[in-house]
Write a protein that holds these residues in place. Structure first.
Motif, PDB file in Angstrom:
ATOM      1  N   ALA A   1      -3.085 -25.339  -5.048  1.00 41.68           N
ATOM      2  CA  ALA A   1      -3.291 -26.474  -4.155  1.00 41.68           C
ATOM      3  C   ALA A   1      -2.356 -26.370  -2.954  1.00 41.68           C
ATOM      4  O   ALA A   1      -2.745 -26.671  -1.826  1.00 41.68           O
ATOM      5  N   ALA A   2      -1.131 -25.916  -3.186  1.00 40.83           N
ATOM      6  CA  ALA A   2      -0.187 -25.731  -2.084  1.00 40.83           C
ATOM      7  C   ALA A   2      -0.667 -24.644  -1.139  1.00 40.83           C
ATOM      8  O   ALA A   2      -0.520 -24.762   0.079  1.00 40.83           O
ATOM      9  N   CYS A   3      -1.262 -23.586  -1.670  1.00 41.52           N
ATOM     10  CA  CYS A   3      -1.788 -22.506  -0.829  1.00 41.52           C
ATOM     11  C   CYS A   3      -2.917 -23.011   0.056  1.00 41.52           C
ATOM     12  O   CYS A   3      -2.984 -22.691   1.243  1.00 41.52           O
ATOM     13  N   VAL A   4      -3.821 -23.808  -0.506  1.00 38.00           N
ATOM     14  CA  VAL A   4      -4.932 -24.356   0.277  1.00 38.00           C
ATOM     15  C   VAL A   4      -4.397 -25.309   1.348  1.00 38.00           C
ATOM     16  O   VAL A   4      -4.850 -25.276   2.488  1.00 38.00           O
ATOM     17  N   ALA A   5      -3.425 -26.125   0.993  1.00 40.09           N
ATOM     18  CA  ALA A   5      -2.823 -27.024   1.975  1.00 40.09           C
ATOM     19  C   ALA A   5      -2.148 -26.222   3.092  1.00 40.09           C
ATOM     20  O   ALA A   5      -2.226 -26.599   4.263  1.00 40.09           O
ATOM     21  N   ASP A   6      -1.508 -25.114   2.739  1.00 36.15           N
ATOM     22  CA  ASP A   6      -0.879 -24.243   3.730  1.00 36.15           C
ATOM     23  C   ASP A   6      -1.927 -23.675   4.685  1.00 36.15           C
ATOM     24  O   ASP A   6      -1.734 -23.659   5.896  1.00 36.15           O
TER      25      ASP A   6
ATOM     26  N   HIS B   1      -9.039 -25.519  -5.068  1.00 36.78           N
ATOM     27  CA  HIS B   1      -8.483 -24.202  -4.743  1.00 36.78           C
ATOM     28  C   HIS B   1      -9.508 -23.291  -4.054  1.00 36.78           C
ATOM     29  O   HIS B   1      -9.377 -22.075  -4.090  1.00 36.78           O
ATOM     30  N   THR B   2     -10.510 -23.911  -3.410  1.00 35.92           N
ATOM     31  CA  THR B   2     -11.542 -23.114  -2.745  1.00 35.92           C
ATOM     32  C   THR B   2     -11.724 -23.565  -1.309  1.00 35.92           C
ATOM     33  O   THR B   2     -11.332 -24.663  -0.915  1.00 35.92           O
ATOM     34  N   ALA B   3     -12.365 -22.696  -0.551  1.00 33.01           N
ATOM     35  CA  ALA B   3     -12.797 -23.020   0.803  1.00 33.01           C
ATOM     36  C   ALA B   3     -14.107 -22.291   1.041  1.00 33.01           C
ATOM     37  O   ALA B   3     -14.316 -21.188   0.524  1.00 33.01           O
TER      38      ALA B   3
END
Length: 117
Positions: free
Chosen positions: A11-16, A52-54
């Motif tokens: 979740a932190a990676c997606v927010a980043d 965790h996706t885009a």
């Protein structure tokens, strides 16, 4: 396909990723309750639903050209419609891959006219 864990780290990676993309001059960001969307030249090209996706409008021509490479990635799958891919973003390597794909998508979408149905 294995189910990926939905950790705080992903979740932190997606927010980043969303934070980085919000600073790109070619992208306009909008938020709804469940989705962060990015547009370029009036066309939506990124959807981030908050997990965790885009999803990315890579275009069918790019997907066709890169079919073997994309198929070899366990993180990239077919998106919700033609020309779209879904990318799992779990770690920094995924972030870097996704940002690279966004750069390709920006170029590809500049070369593909927006349909006015």
């Amino acid at each position: 396909m294995a189910v990926l864990s939905r950790t705080g780290r992903s979740a932190a990676c997606v927010a980043d990723v969303a934070g980085q993309l919000a600073r790109w001059p070619d992208l306009a960001v909008s938020h709804t309750r469940n989705v962060v969307r990015f547009r370029t030249m009036g066309r939506e090209i990124i959807r981030m639903p908050g997990d965790h996706t885009a999803e990315l409008l890579l275009t069918t021509s790019v997907i066709d050209r890169w079919a073997r490479v994309l198929a070899g990635s366990q993180r990239v799958t077919q998106g919700h419609a033609d020309g779209w891919v879904k990318v799992e973003i779990e770690d920094q390597n995924d972030v870097e891959m996704f940002l690279s794909l966004v750069s390709v998508a920006l170029k590809a979408n500049r070369e593909t006219p927006v349909s006015r149905d």
